[in-house]
Design a protein around this motif. Structure first.
Motif, mmCIF file in Angstrom:
data_model
loop_
_atom_site.group_PDB
_atom_site.id
_atom_site.type_symbol
_atom_site.label_atom_id
_atom_site.label_comp_id
_atom_site.label_asym_id
_atom_site.label_seq_id
_atom_site.Cartn_x
_atom_site.Cartn_y
_atom_site.Cartn_z
ATOM 1 N N THR A 56 7.587 2.258 9.850
ATOM 2 C CA THR A 56 7.319 0.819 9.957
ATOM 3 C C THR A 56 5.918 0.455 9.464
ATOM 4 O O THR A 56 5.698 -0.669 9.012
ATOM 5 C CB THR A 56 7.492 0.340 11.405
ATOM 6 O OG1 THR A 56 6.659 1.125 12.270
ATOM 7 C CG2 THR A 56 8.939 0.473 11.846
ATOM 8 N N MET A 57 4.984 1.404 9.538
ATOM 9 C CA MET A 57 3.640 1.135 9.020
ATOM 10 C C MET A 57 3.673 0.821 7.529
ATOM 11 O O MET A 57 2.863 0.040 7.027
ATOM 12 C CB MET A 57 2.707 2.322 9.284
ATOM 13 C CG MET A 57 2.256 2.457 10.726
ATOM 14 S SD MET A 57 1.074 3.825 10.940
ATOM 15 C CE MET A 57 -0.294 3.255 9.923
ATOM 16 N N SER A 58 4.612 1.416 6.825
ATOM 17 C CA SER A 58 4.686 1.214 5.378
ATOM 18 C C SER A 58 5.240 -0.156 5.020
ATOM 19 O O SER A 58 5.203 -0.561 3.850
ATOM 20 C CB SER A 58 5.540 2.303 4.722
ATOM 21 O OG SER A 58 6.910 2.176 5.052
ATOM 22 N N GLU A 59 5.752 -0.864 6.028
ATOM 23 C CA GLU A 59 6.281 -2.204 5.792
ATOM 24 C C GLU A 59 5.287 -3.292 6.181
ATOM 25 O O GLU A 59 5.587 -4.483 6.039
ATOM 26 C CB GLU A 59 7.583 -2.390 6.569
ATOM 27 C CG GLU A 59 8.687 -1.434 6.126
ATOM 28 C CD GLU A 59 9.964 -1.579 6.916
ATOM 29 O OE1 GLU A 59 10.982 -1.949 6.317
ATOM 30 O OE2 GLU A 59 9.948 -1.346 8.145
ATOM 31 N N LEU A 60 4.110 -2.891 6.681
ATOM 32 C CA LEU A 60 3.081 -3.863 7.007
ATOM 33 C C LEU A 60 2.533 -4.487 5.724
ATOM 34 O O LEU A 60 2.496 -3.853 4.675
ATOM 35 C CB LEU A 60 1.941 -3.192 7.784
ATOM 36 C CG LEU A 60 2.305 -2.587 9.150
ATOM 37 C CD1 LEU A 60 1.099 -1.902 9.771
ATOM 38 C CD2 LEU A 60 2.843 -3.666 10.098
ATOM 39 N N THR A 61 2.102 -5.716 5.830
ATOM 40 C CA THR A 61 1.675 -6.485 4.650
ATOM 41 C C THR A 61 0.681 -5.733 3.781
ATOM 42 O O THR A 61 0.792 -5.725 2.547
ATOM 43 C CB THR A 61 1.051 -7.829 5.087
ATOM 44 O OG1 THR A 61 2.022 -8.551 5.851
ATOM 45 C CG2 THR A 61 0.640 -8.646 3.880
ATOM 46 N N ASN A 68 8.198 -2.651 -3.403
ATOM 47 C CA ASN A 68 8.814 -2.926 -2.106
ATOM 48 C C ASN A 68 9.510 -4.274 -2.119
ATOM 49 O O ASN A 68 10.643 -4.425 -1.639
ATOM 50 C CB ASN A 68 7.750 -2.942 -0.997
ATOM 51 C CG ASN A 68 7.262 -1.559 -0.611
ATOM 52 O OD1 ASN A 68 7.475 -0.594 -1.348
ATOM 53 N ND2 ASN A 68 6.594 -1.453 0.516
ATOM 54 N N ARG A 69 8.819 -5.278 -2.656
ATOM 55 C CA ARG A 69 9.400 -6.627 -2.702
ATOM 56 C C ARG A 69 10.616 -6.656 -3.617
ATOM 57 O O ARG A 69 11.622 -7.312 -3.321
ATOM 58 C CB ARG A 69 8.331 -7.624 -3.166
ATOM 59 C CG ARG A 69 7.247 -7.880 -2.113
ATOM 60 C CD ARG A 69 6.302 -8.986 -2.522
ATOM 61 N NE ARG A 69 5.383 -8.564 -3.564
ATOM 62 C CZ ARG A 69 4.202 -7.990 -3.325
ATOM 63 N NH1 ARG A 69 3.803 -7.773 -2.077
ATOM 64 N NH2 ARG A 69 3.416 -7.636 -4.323
#
Length: 233
Positions: A56-61, A68-69
């Motif tokens: 989940t850290m890798s999905e932080l802004t 990713n986008r």
């Protein structure tokens, strides 16, 4: 058309914490689109098959990449990610190269996975490149156990001890990957400063140090594959 096998972790549990790990998303998406944009065919696999866990850290802004986008809006890639193949029955004869993204997960599962290790050895035996980034090089550990001396003198890199300390997860992992690779005889290289891009190529082995190195590792792998094409003519 070149065919790339990407092997992702299936592991998410960390030690001494409720925090989860898994695939570091940008380490998958950045290389994935480097390959796709080159016209390569990409097959996704993992030890357990199905959808790999995502750190989940890798999905932080602050960690979100353009890839990713792009992945968020890519239904085909999303479906492939949700339905990764298991490693059973996969053969290096069906691919031109293998790529291991990171996230902390590989230091648990891929580091001990015999099917993954045998695939790595098969790729090397067929003179096909093996690439890995960040904690992805943990997959080399079991391969080196099955083939002693495999990493002796090999120039490579991975997430470093210093980077591990700076992200605050040193107490949540069973060993430091840098130390383990050095124990196996690797000629370990790192960037002058933590979290800078660093890619090391030693023959058929291509490794990257950290998340920012993921795309550059893919580009280095593409260079190797394109040189092979040129040498065929």
């Amino acid at each position: 058309m070149k065919r790339i096998l990407m092997i992702l972790t299936s592991h998410q549990q960390m030690e001494n914490t409720d925090s989860k790990t898994g695939v570091w998303l940008g380490e998958f998406t950045d290389p994935y689109y480097e390959f796709i944009d080159q016209g390569y065919q990409v097959t996704l696999a993992s030890p357990l098959g199905g959808k790999p866990p995502v750190d989940t850290m890798s999905e932080l802004t602050e960690h979100v990449t353009g890839a990713n986008r792009r992945f968020t809006d890519d239904e085909f890639a999303q479906s492939a990610f949700k339905h990764t193949h298991t490693l059973v029955g996969l053969s290096a004869t069906d691919f031109d190269a293998v790529f291991f993204p990171g996230g902390h997960g590989p230091i648990w599962d891929l580091a001990n996975d015999e099917l993954s290790a045998k695939l790595i050895l098969e790729f090397f035996d067929l003179d096909k490149p093996v690439a890995a980034v960040c904690h992805g090089p943990a997959a080399l550990i079991k391969a080196a156990e099955l083939s002693p001396g495999l990493l002796a003198g090999k120039k490579l890199t991975s997430f470093t001890n210093t980077e591990e300390k700076l992200v605050g997860r040193s107490a949540n992992i069973p060993y430091k990957l840098e130390d383990k690779l050095i124990e196996l005889g690797a000629d370990f290289k790192s960037a002058l400063l933590p979290f800078l891009v660093n890619v090391e190529t030693d023959g058929l082995l291509i490794t990257g140090q950290n998340p920012l190195s993921a795309g550059p590792v893919a580009k280095a792998l593409i260079e190797v594959l394109e040189k092979e094409i040129e040498s065929e003519f």
